[in-house]
Scaffold this motif. Structure first.
Motif, mmCIF file in Angstrom:
data_model
loop_
_atom_site.group_PDB
_atom_site.id
_atom_site.type_symbol
_atom_site.label_atom_id
_atom_site.label_comp_id
_atom_site.label_asym_id
_atom_site.label_seq_id
_atom_site.Cartn_x
_atom_site.Cartn_y
_atom_site.Cartn_z
ATOM 1 N N GLY A 173 17.669 50.779 58.906
ATOM 2 C CA GLY A 173 16.717 51.037 58.124
ATOM 3 C C GLY A 173 15.307 50.721 58.598
ATOM 4 N N LYS A 174 15.199 49.776 59.375
ATOM 5 C CA LYS A 174 13.946 49.099 59.973
ATOM 6 C C LYS A 174 13.514 50.384 60.890
ATOM 7 C CE LYS A 174 11.856 45.302 62.303
ATOM 8 N NZ LYS A 174 11.916 43.898 62.600
ATOM 9 N N SER A 175 14.628 50.814 61.955
ATOM 10 C CA SER A 175 14.218 51.727 62.767
ATOM 11 C C SER A 175 13.893 52.839 62.263
ATOM 12 C CB SER A 175 15.421 52.161 63.666
ATOM 13 O OG SER A 175 15.379 52.960 64.687
ATOM 14 N N ILE A 176 14.310 53.561 60.972
ATOM 15 C CA ILE A 176 13.909 54.672 60.502
ATOM 16 C C ILE A 176 12.618 54.564 59.880
ATOM 17 C CG2 ILE A 176 14.277 56.365 58.701
ATOM 18 C CD1 ILE A 176 16.415 56.560 61.128
ATOM 19 N N LEU A 177 12.348 53.416 59.250
ATOM 20 C CA LEU A 177 10.992 53.318 58.508
ATOM 21 C C LEU A 177 9.985 52.991 59.638
ATOM 22 C CD1 LEU A 177 9.347 52.335 56.066
ATOM 23 C CD2 LEU A 177 9.998 49.857 56.719
ATOM 24 N N LYS A 178 10.044 52.662 60.726
ATOM 25 C CA LYS A 178 9.342 52.496 61.807
ATOM 26 C C LYS A 178 9.008 53.921 62.399
ATOM 27 C CE LYS A 178 8.414 50.631 66.411
ATOM 28 N NZ LYS A 178 8.919 49.759 67.604
ATOM 29 N N LYS A 179 9.816 54.909 62.584
ATOM 30 C CA LYS A 179 9.631 56.219 62.989
ATOM 31 C C LYS A 179 8.696 56.912 61.710
ATOM 32 C CE LYS A 179 13.988 56.571 65.747
ATOM 33 N NZ LYS A 179 15.267 56.980 65.839
ATOM 34 N N LEU A 180 8.950 56.573 60.610
ATOM 35 C CA LEU A 180 8.539 57.210 59.493
ATOM 36 C C LEU A 180 6.915 56.915 59.490
ATOM 37 C CD1 LEU A 180 11.123 57.380 56.555
ATOM 38 C CD2 LEU A 180 9.897 59.207 57.736
ATOM 39 N N THR A 181 6.710 55.531 59.692
ATOM 40 C CA THR A 181 5.413 55.150 59.596
ATOM 41 C C THR A 181 4.455 55.662 60.775
ATOM 42 O OG1 THR A 181 6.311 52.859 58.840
ATOM 43 C CG2 THR A 181 4.088 52.718 59.860
ATOM 44 N N THR A 182 5.313 56.139 61.838
ATOM 45 C CA THR A 182 4.424 56.488 63.089
ATOM 46 C C THR A 182 4.172 58.074 62.616
ATOM 47 O OG1 THR A 182 5.613 55.251 64.687
ATOM 48 C CG2 THR A 182 4.618 57.365 65.308
ATOM 49 N N VAL A 183 5.044 58.663 61.877
ATOM 50 C CA VAL A 183 4.682 59.982 61.455
ATOM 51 C C VAL A 183 3.532 59.892 60.332
ATOM 52 C CG1 VAL A 183 5.665 62.021 60.172
ATOM 53 C CG2 VAL A 183 6.872 60.710 61.834
ATOM 54 N N PHE A 184 3.516 59.070 59.466
ATOM 55 C CA PHE A 184 2.432 59.002 58.634
ATOM 56 C C PHE A 184 1.229 58.865 59.046
ATOM 57 C CE2 PHE A 184 5.735 60.018 55.643
ATOM 58 C CZ PHE A 184 5.392 59.913 54.433
ATOM 59 N N LYS A 185 1.275 57.904 60.318
ATOM 60 C CA LYS A 185 -0.048 57.712 60.930
ATOM 61 C C LYS A 185 -0.726 58.854 61.554
ATOM 62 C CE LYS A 185 0.430 52.644 61.413
ATOM 63 N NZ LYS A 185 0.466 51.595 62.425
ATOM 64 N N ASP A 186 0.331 59.537 62.348
ATOM 65 C CA ASP A 186 -0.131 60.862 62.859
ATOM 66 C C ASP A 186 -0.665 61.780 61.841
ATOM 67 O OD1 ASP A 186 0.580 59.805 65.397
ATOM 68 O OD2 ASP A 186 2.544 60.744 65.219
ATOM 69 N N VAL A 187 0.116 61.834 60.588
ATOM 70 C CA VAL A 187 -0.444 62.932 59.831
ATOM 71 C C VAL A 187 -1.806 62.494 59.169
ATOM 72 C CG1 VAL A 187 -0.148 63.508 57.314
ATOM 73 C CG2 VAL A 187 2.077 63.620 58.957
ATOM 74 N N GLU A 188 -2.098 61.064 59.016
ATOM 75 C CA GLU A 188 -3.463 60.523 58.557
ATOM 76 C C GLU A 188 -4.538 61.082 59.732
ATOM 77 O OE1 GLU A 188 -5.546 56.530 57.695
ATOM 78 O OE2 GLU A 188 -3.620 56.516 57.153
ATOM 79 N N SER A 189 -4.115 60.703 60.846
ATOM 80 C CA SER A 189 -5.036 61.468 61.931
ATOM 81 C C SER A 189 -5.325 63.029 61.943
ATOM 82 C CB SER A 189 -4.470 60.923 63.290
ATOM 83 O OG SER A 189 -5.370 61.410 64.376
ATOM 84 N N ASP A 190 -4.534 63.637 61.433
ATOM 85 C CA ASP A 190 -4.388 65.175 61.444
ATOM 86 C C ASP A 190 -5.508 65.541 60.365
ATOM 87 O OD1 ASP A 190 -2.667 65.705 63.539
ATOM 88 O OD2 ASP A 190 -0.836 65.712 62.509
ATOM 89 N N LEU A 191 -5.096 64.682 59.387
ATOM 90 C CA LEU A 191 -6.238 64.995 58.291
ATOM 91 C C LEU A 191 -7.741 64.913 58.350
ATOM 92 C CD1 LEU A 191 -3.639 63.876 55.214
ATOM 93 C CD2 LEU A 191 -4.218 66.186 55.961
ATOM 94 N N LYS A 192 -7.697 63.616 58.990
ATOM 95 C CA LYS A 192 -9.003 63.256 59.239
ATOM 96 C C LYS A 192 -9.645 64.212 60.164
ATOM 97 C CE LYS A 192 -8.633 58.762 60.491
ATOM 98 N NZ LYS A 192 -8.884 57.697 60.968
ATOM 99 N N ASN A 193 -8.863 65.035 60.879
ATOM 100 C CA ASN A 193 -9.675 65.834 61.977
ATOM 101 C C ASN A 193 -9.354 67.335 61.364
ATOM 102 O OD1 ASN A 193 -10.558 64.405 64.536
ATOM 103 N ND2 ASN A 193 -8.499 63.563 63.890
ATOM 104 N N ASN A 194 -9.077 67.467 60.134
ATOM 105 C CA ASN A 194 -8.795 68.795 59.434
ATOM 106 C C ASN A 194 -7.884 69.529 60.086
ATOM 107 O OD1 ASN A 194 -11.100 68.176 57.638
ATOM 108 N ND2 ASN A 194 -12.477 68.861 59.171
#
Length: 239
Positions: A44-65
């Motif tokens: 569970g911790k491993s999957i959560l870490k991967k999802l956290t990375t995805v959401f951070k990348d998504v946040e970066s994408d949104l900030k750059n439209n």
């Protein structure tokens, strides 16, 4: 879910190995419990870490439209839903929120309807869409569920009260704000709305700034980019 299957099968094998080695039922049960809990935690911790990375990348994408890239990145993360409960629902909520912010309301609704009940912003947007359709029973059920799952989010009480006032249910709106003031006593905006309604004045929803404006009930001023704030306030949940 793969996590549960792997945890149970591995812990069972470990228990059988201990039993046929020591013939101890107690030892077997203890080993099974330890292995089950440990594997479930580690996977569970491993999957959560991967999802956290995805959401951070998504946040970066949104900030750059880069909206399409953000959505595609989230869709690619659906693969993790086979490992943990509620991952797909959380991803649906985030995709729905992004589409909503792009004013692609029809597309957004499909995702928000299949979203995560603890993503209160997604629930607020979903309720707003049904409000615009004048499906008031649906609005009530969505916001009551959202408040139940996120009882300390003062914005939800104010939004619910706003909709109730628009529906002509001022007394119920007042009840909702009173309840909210008890659950979120430090929310000054909520208290201001409670006082306004008591005095027969309009609710001051603009006090919530981007939280309110991003619902597109009123025209959003130029320059507001709430994507960063929107995602920063959401938490990825394993359960």
């Amino acid at each position: 879910m793969y996590t549960i299957l792997i945890s149970i099968s591995t812990s069972l094998l470990a228990a059988l190995l201990v039993y046929y080695t020591t013939y101890s039922i107690v030892g077997s049960v203890l080993v099974m419990g330890v292995v089950l809990i440990l594997l479930n935690y580690l996977i569970g911790k491993s999957i959560l870490k991967k999802l956290t990375t995805v959401f951070k990348d998504v946040e970066s994408d949104l900030k750059n439209n880069r909206f399409e890239k953000a959505i595609n990145r989230l869709k690619d993360a659906y693969k993790y839903s086979k490992w943990q409960f509620f991952v797909k629902e959380q991803i649906n909520s985030q995709i729905g929120i992004i589409l909503y912010m792009q004013r692609k309301f029809d597309e957004a609704k499909g995702y928000l309807d299949k979203g995560f009940s603890k993503n209160w912003m997604g629930m607020a947007m979903q309720a707003t869409l049904y409000f615009k359709e004048k499906n008031y029973d649906k609005v009530k059920s969505i916001l009551e569920k959202a408040i139940k799952n996120s009882p300390k989010e003062g914005f939800l009480y104010s939004l619910y009260a706003y909709f109730l006032v628009e529906m002509g249910e001022k007394d119920k709106a007042l009840e909702v704000l009173v309840k909210g003031s008890k659950k979120a006593p430090l929310d000054e905006k909520l208290e201001a709305n409670l006082e306004a309604l008591k005095n027969g004045k309009k609710l001051k929803m603009k006090n919530y700034g981007a939280l309110w404006m991003q619902l597109n009930i009123e025209k959003m001023p130029q320059g507001i980019k709430p994507y960063h704030m929107m995602l920063a306030r959401q938490k990825i949940r394993r359960r």
